[in-house]
Design a protein around this motif. Structure first.
Motif, PDB file in Angstrom:
ATOM      1  N   GLU A  73       0.842  -1.203   0.000  1.00 51.36           N
ATOM      2  CA  GLU A  73       0.000   0.000   0.000  1.00 51.36           C
ATOM      3  C   GLU A  73       0.877   1.253   0.000  1.00 51.36           C
ATOM      4  O   GLU A  73       0.625   2.207  -0.738  1.00 51.36           O
ATOM      5  CB  GLU A  73      -0.896  -0.024   1.252  1.00 51.36           C
ATOM      6  N   LEU A  74       1.914   1.215   0.814  1.00 50.78           N
ATOM      7  CA  LEU A  74       2.817   2.375   0.889  1.00 50.78           C
ATOM      8  C   LEU A  74       3.535   2.595  -0.435  1.00 50.78           C
ATOM      9  O   LEU A  74       3.686   3.733  -0.882  1.00 50.78           O
ATOM     10  CB  LEU A  74       3.865   2.137   1.972  1.00 50.78           C
ATOM     11  N   LEU A  75       3.986   1.488  -1.041  1.00 57.42           N
ATOM     12  CA  LEU A  75       4.685   1.616  -2.324  1.00 57.42           C
ATOM     13  C   LEU A  75       3.737   2.191  -3.369  1.00 57.42           C
ATOM     14  O   LEU A  75       4.087   3.113  -4.115  1.00 57.42           O
ATOM     15  CB  LEU A  75       5.219   0.252  -2.774  1.00 57.42           C
ATOM     16  N   ASN A  76       2.517   1.638  -3.408  1.00 55.87           N
ATOM     17  CA  ASN A  76       1.512   2.139  -4.364  1.00 55.87           C
ATOM     18  C   ASN A  76       1.303   3.638  -4.184  1.00 55.87           C
ATOM     19  O   ASN A  76       1.385   4.411  -5.131  1.00 55.87           O
ATOM     20  CB  ASN A  76       0.171   1.431  -4.142  1.00 55.87           C
ATOM     21  N   GLU A  77       1.041   4.010  -2.944  1.00 59.23           N
ATOM     22  CA  GLU A  77       0.670   5.404  -2.687  1.00 59.23           C
ATOM     23  C   GLU A  77       1.853   6.342  -2.909  1.00 59.23           C
ATOM     24  O   GLU A  77       1.693   7.424  -3.489  1.00 59.23           O
ATOM     25  CB  GLU A  77       0.138   5.526  -1.247  1.00 59.23           C
ATOM     26  N   SER A  78       3.041   5.915  -2.479  1.00 56.36           N
ATOM     27  CA  SER A  78       4.215   6.784  -2.646  1.00 56.36           C
ATOM     28  C   SER A  78       4.528   6.977  -4.123  1.00 56.36           C
ATOM     29  O   SER A  78       4.763   8.100  -4.577  1.00 56.36           O
ATOM     30  CB  SER A  78       5.428   6.176  -1.947  1.00 56.36           C
ATOM     31  N   CYS A  79       4.531   5.871  -4.859  1.00 61.52           N
ATOM     32  CA  CYS A  79       4.846   5.970  -6.296  1.00 61.52           C
ATOM     33  C   CYS A  79       3.747   6.749  -7.023  1.00 61.52           C
ATOM     34  O   CYS A  79       4.027   7.516  -7.950  1.00 61.52           O
ATOM     35  CB  CYS A  79       4.993   4.578  -6.907  1.00 61.52           C
ATOM     36  N   THR A 110       8.112   5.658 -14.910  1.00 61.98           N
ATOM     37  CA  THR A 110       8.896   4.612 -14.230  1.00 61.98           C
ATOM     38  C   THR A 110       8.293   4.325 -12.857  1.00 61.98           C
ATOM     39  O   THR A 110       8.152   3.176 -12.446  1.00 61.98           O
ATOM     40  CB  THR A 110      10.366   5.082 -14.057  1.00 61.98           C
ATOM     41  N   LEU A 111       7.916   5.384 -12.172  1.00 65.31           N
ATOM     42  CA  LEU A 111       7.329   5.209 -10.836  1.00 65.31           C
ATOM     43  C   LEU A 111       5.912   4.654 -10.909  1.00 65.31           C
ATOM     44  O   LEU A 111       5.545   3.732 -10.169  1.00 65.31           O
ATOM     45  CB  LEU A 111       7.318   6.547 -10.089  1.00 65.31           C
ATOM     46  N   LEU A 112       5.120   5.209 -11.814  1.00 61.95           N
ATOM     47  CA  LEU A 112       3.712   4.756 -11.898  1.00 61.95           C
ATOM     48  C   LEU A 112       3.619   3.298 -12.333  1.00 61.95           C
ATOM     49  O   LEU A 112       2.678   2.595 -11.973  1.00 61.95           O
ATOM     50  CB  LEU A 112       2.935   5.657 -12.859  1.00 61.95           C
ATOM     51  N   ASN A 113       4.634   2.833 -13.067  1.00 59.65           N
ATOM     52  CA  ASN A 113       4.615   1.426 -13.478  1.00 59.65           C
ATOM     53  C   ASN A 113       4.873   0.479 -12.308  1.00 59.65           C
ATOM     54  O   ASN A 113       4.669  -0.718 -12.419  1.00 59.65           O
ATOM     55  CB  ASN A 113       5.646   1.187 -14.587  1.00 59.65           C
ATOM     56  N   GLN A 114       5.338   1.026 -11.187  1.00 60.89           N
ATOM     57  CA  GLN A 114       5.523   0.182  -9.992  1.00 60.89           C
ATOM     58  C   GLN A 114       4.224   0.060  -9.190  1.00 60.89           C
ATOM     59  O   GLN A 114       4.134  -0.729  -8.260  1.00 60.89           O
ATOM     60  CB  GLN A 114       6.600   0.786  -9.093  1.00 60.89           C
ATOM     61  N   VAL A 115       3.246   0.914  -9.541  1.00 60.93           N
ATOM     62  CA  VAL A 115       1.969   0.884  -8.820  1.00 60.93           C
ATOM     63  C   VAL A 115       1.104  -0.221  -9.425  1.00 60.93           C
ATOM     64  O   VAL A 115       1.111  -0.425 -10.639  1.00 60.93           O
ATOM     65  CB  VAL A 115       1.250   2.251  -8.963  1.00 60.93           C
ATOM     66  N   GLU A 116       0.390  -0.936  -8.549  1.00 59.11           N
ATOM     67  CA  GLU A 116      -0.508  -1.978  -9.061  1.00 59.11           C
ATOM     68  C   GLU A 116      -1.562  -1.325  -9.952  1.00 59.11           C
ATOM     69  O   GLU A 116      -2.115  -0.268  -9.597  1.00 59.11           O
ATOM     70  CB  GLU A 116      -1.181  -2.694  -7.881  1.00 59.11           C
ATOM     71  N   LEU A 117      -1.860  -1.980 -11.078  1.00 58.46           N
ATOM     72  CA  LEU A 117      -2.717  -1.328 -12.087  1.00 58.46           C
ATOM     73  C   LEU A 117      -4.128  -1.017 -11.585  1.00 58.46           C
ATOM     74  O   LEU A 117      -4.772  -0.099 -12.063  1.00 58.46           O
ATOM     75  CB  LEU A 117      -2.796  -2.189 -13.348  1.00 58.46           C
TER      76      LEU A 117
END
Lengths: 338, 367
Positions: free
Chosen positions: B265-271, B289-296
């Motif tokens: 959740e933190l990774l999603n929200e931070s990215c 690059t960052l948004l691609n780390q967020v779950e779709l």
């Protein structure tokens, strides 16, 4: 013969004997073997020779001024029973707080019951016979059932508790707690805590009334809070704003305490989360309201350093065998410290 | 011979003096001291067994490495046999050894704590308490500091309102009442500059039970990666809007515990936050690059990525046009290829590539 003509030495002996003899205790023939002392008190322990009629409790009462500390004598001396003539050390300080050793640390299981029945068990209902067997097993295996206050003294690292300590709790406020559990607890002399959610205490066929709760309190059962309505405190209602949700949680905590205060004239200190669920907001609110600690239903035993607002309890299901029950009585974590 | 009065007096005086010198009723008779078991030695009469039992136990515990238990037993032996200089010395030596051990473990614990190696720190503090149960600082670490932060501190600035502070800390001005409640601010909610407020960390930052951390992962150096502490640091970074740090820390946790929902959740929200912010600055490549780390499925990230790709495609398209006008046809084609990779339906790129390739061909033929 003129008495005055006695030699001076005669007067000396006579008067000296008279002088010392009048005030001196009689010199008796002493036994060749000195008498055995009952006890000798040192700074932090007492050396004792057990006398006829002594019990571990009586020794704890006599030298430690608290019979409930008898376990310190048995554990320090590694004994189960006394015999006359036995030489013992009575420790006057706690010697193993937190149950810490280089091999690991003590953990305390807290059992969580809900409902009881004469026959017919399910996940939250334990039959009378099974409950009796479980309590009997605790006795047979040498467990000490302690109160929640004693548990929290252990958690605060302020007191040592018996190595084989266990806590018994009952949630909700079902009538069977009075009809079935209480007589068995009394039979064994075990303390227990009843966490009530106050909206349930209506005195129906299946639920406790306040009269019965008062009677349980009179008979030594510790009454504490389990919320007012039993709502899950971690879930915000779909139609609730965040503020409404927080206010609702706050009421669940405070009104439960107020009602118990009013009915039993008792200040509660502990809380059992409905469904065992909590989050940081709820624990913030509990602390703000002065609760000393709270209980989840996360299965596991508790070391002293556990967060006191996340005390773990093992729910005892109605279909547990005695072996399964015993698996919930873990007393030591062998997480080696060295 | 008649004894004179003075002669009689002389004898009486002598006797009285003897009485005074040796005392009368107040002095216990000497013989009792020689035949009664004397008080300090009474112990000896019944403690010989205790002495031996405790000496044996002390040695056993020493062999088992249970130094505190051994110390208790040696102290008893020393008390029962206070004239045994060897035992007294043994107790003194053990006492200083125990104090040294407590100090060493405490210092190690602090060092691990500072490196965020919480599990290792806990072990050291527990050992400190084993050696020295009254060590208040070690107890404070074990009971409080190691369980993670529950509040953040906020210093009130000139002109701050509770709604501002709630916005800064919770991204939600409506949570102002929480700050008021936990800081006992009355209805007037008077804020004074430099006042320190306690901001309760909510569910997002809930510390986990130390019992959850039985098996912690280790990094390549063999050091335990304390995921709980790392997560707490990630949350603090997130609250401070240090999104790169929050993302980096939560990514580290997921390397070891891929199923950690809070870290995810933190990774999603931070990215997500960082990506959006970079997008606004037209730094599309970094943003993507960052948004691609967020779950779709996270928030509207899919839509943002599509939009941002189109925006980046347009950037490449314009660059391509620049190269085209500068007659750098190959570079122009490369840029338009990038455009099509990002936006396959770009209205002009495909045609412009074809046109540029034709021109290139003609130029080659012409040469």
């Amino acid at each position: 013969m003129n008495p005055y003509s006695f030699p001076p030495l005669f007067y000396f002996i006579l008067l000296t004997a008279a002088l010392f003899g009048c005030a001196t205790p009689r010199v008796e023939v002493l036994p060749s073997v000195p008498p055995r002392m009952e006890a000798k008190i040192f700074q932090d322990f007492v050396a004792v020779v057990v006398q006829e009629g002594d019990t571990i409790n009586s020794l704890a009462g006599k030298y430690m001024k608290d019979p409930s500390l008898a376990f310190l004598i048995t554990e320090f001396n590694e004994i189960d029973e006394l015999r006359a003539g036995q030489e013992l050390i009575i420790p006057l300080t706690f010697f193993e707080k937190g149950g810490l050793s280089p091999r690991g640390y003590q953990t305390v299981p807290v059992l969580s019951y809900h409902n009881f029945s004469l026959a017919g068990a399910n996940k939250s209902t334990v039959t009378q016979q099974v409950f009796e067997e479980q309590m009997g097993l605790l006795r047979k295996k040498g467990f000490h059932v302690i109160t929640i206050d004693q548990l929290f003294d252990f958690l605060d690292f302020s007191r040592q508790i018996p190595k084989k300590s266990v806590v018994i709790t009952i949630d909700d406020g079902w009538r069977s707690a009075f009809d079935i559990a209480l007589p068995i607890l009394k039979k064994y002399g075990y303390p227990a805590t009843l966490f009530v959610y106050t909206d349930l205490i209506v005195g129906s066929e299946k639920t406790l009334s306040w009269d019965l709760v008062q009677e349980m309190a009179r008979q030594g059962i510790d009454i504490q809070c389990h919320s007012k309505t039993h709502r899950n405190l971690t879930l915000m209602g779909k139609r609730e704003s965040f503020k409404e949700y927080v206010e609702s949680v706050e009421r669940e905590l405070s009104e439960c305490a107020q009602i118990i205060k009013k009915r039993l004239n008792k200040d509660v200190k502990y809380f059992a989360y409905p469904y065992g669920d909590t989050n940081l907001l709820v624990t913030h609110l509990l602390k703000k309201q002065g609760y000393r600690g709270a209980f989840t239903v996360k299965r596991g035993s508790n070391p002293f350093f556990l967060n006191p607002y996340e005390i773990q309890r093992s729910m005892i299901y109605g279909d547990f065998s005695l072996d399964q029950f015993e698996k919930n009585l873990s007393l030591f974590s062998d997480e080696a410290l060295r | 011979m008649r004894i004179s009065f003075f002669h009689h007096i002389r004898w009486t005086t002598f006797i009285v003096l003897i009485g005074m010198v040796f005392g009368c009723a107040s002095v216990p008779p000497k013989p009792l001291e020689t035949v009664t078991p004397p008080a300090p030695e009474i112990g000896k009469a019944f403690t010989s067994q205790l002495l031996e039992t405790n000496r044996r136990k002390a040695l056993e515990y020493e062999q088992q490495g249970e130094f505190i238990k051994a110390f208790h037993r040696w102290r008893i032996v020393a008390s029962l046999a206070s004239d045994d200089g060897e035992v007294v010395k043994k107790v003194a030596d053990l006492k200083s050894q125990i104090q040294r051990s407590a100090d060493e473990h405490y210092n190690k614990g602090v060092s691990y704590y500072q490196k965020n190696l919480i599990r290792k720190a806990r072990k050291e503090f527990l050992l400190t308490l084993y050696y020295h149960p009254d060590h208040k600082e070690a107890l404070d670490y074990v009971k409080n500091k190691l369980n993670g932060e529950e509040f953040l501190s906020y210093e009130v600035k000139e002109g701050d309102t509770l709604k501002d502070i709630a916005q800064k800390n919770y991204n939600d001005p409506q949570k102002d009442f929480l700050i008021a409640y936990f800081n006992d601010l009355g209805k007037d909610r008077q804020l004074v500059p430099k006042m320190i407020l306690r901001i309760p960390i909510l569910e997002f930052s809930r510390p986990r039970s130390p019992m959850d951390q039985k098996e912690l992962p280790m990094d390549e150096k063999g050091e335990i990666v304390d995921t709980r502490e790392t997560l707490n640091r990630a949350k603090v970074a997130y609250r401070a809007r240090d999104y790169p740090q929050a993302a980096s820390l939560s990514q580290k946790i997921l390397e070891y515990v891929p199923e950690d929902k809070e870290a995810r959740e933190l990774l999603n929200e931070s990215c997500y936050q960082l990506g959006k912010s970079l997008g606004l600055k037209k730094k599309y490549e970094e943003a993507l690059t960052l948004l691609n780390q967020v779950e779709l499925g996270y928030k509207d990230v899919r839509k943002i990525i599509i939009t941002m790709k189109k925006q980046l495609a347009e950037v490449h398209y314009v660059d391509g046009v620049k190269y085209f006008t500068e007659e750098e046809l190959e570079k122009a084609i490369q840029e338009w290829d990038k455009t099509l990779l990002l936006d396959p339906n770009h209205p002009k790129a495909r045609g412009d590539i074809e046109n540029a390739r034709n021109l290139l061909k003609k130029l080659k033929d012409f040469k």
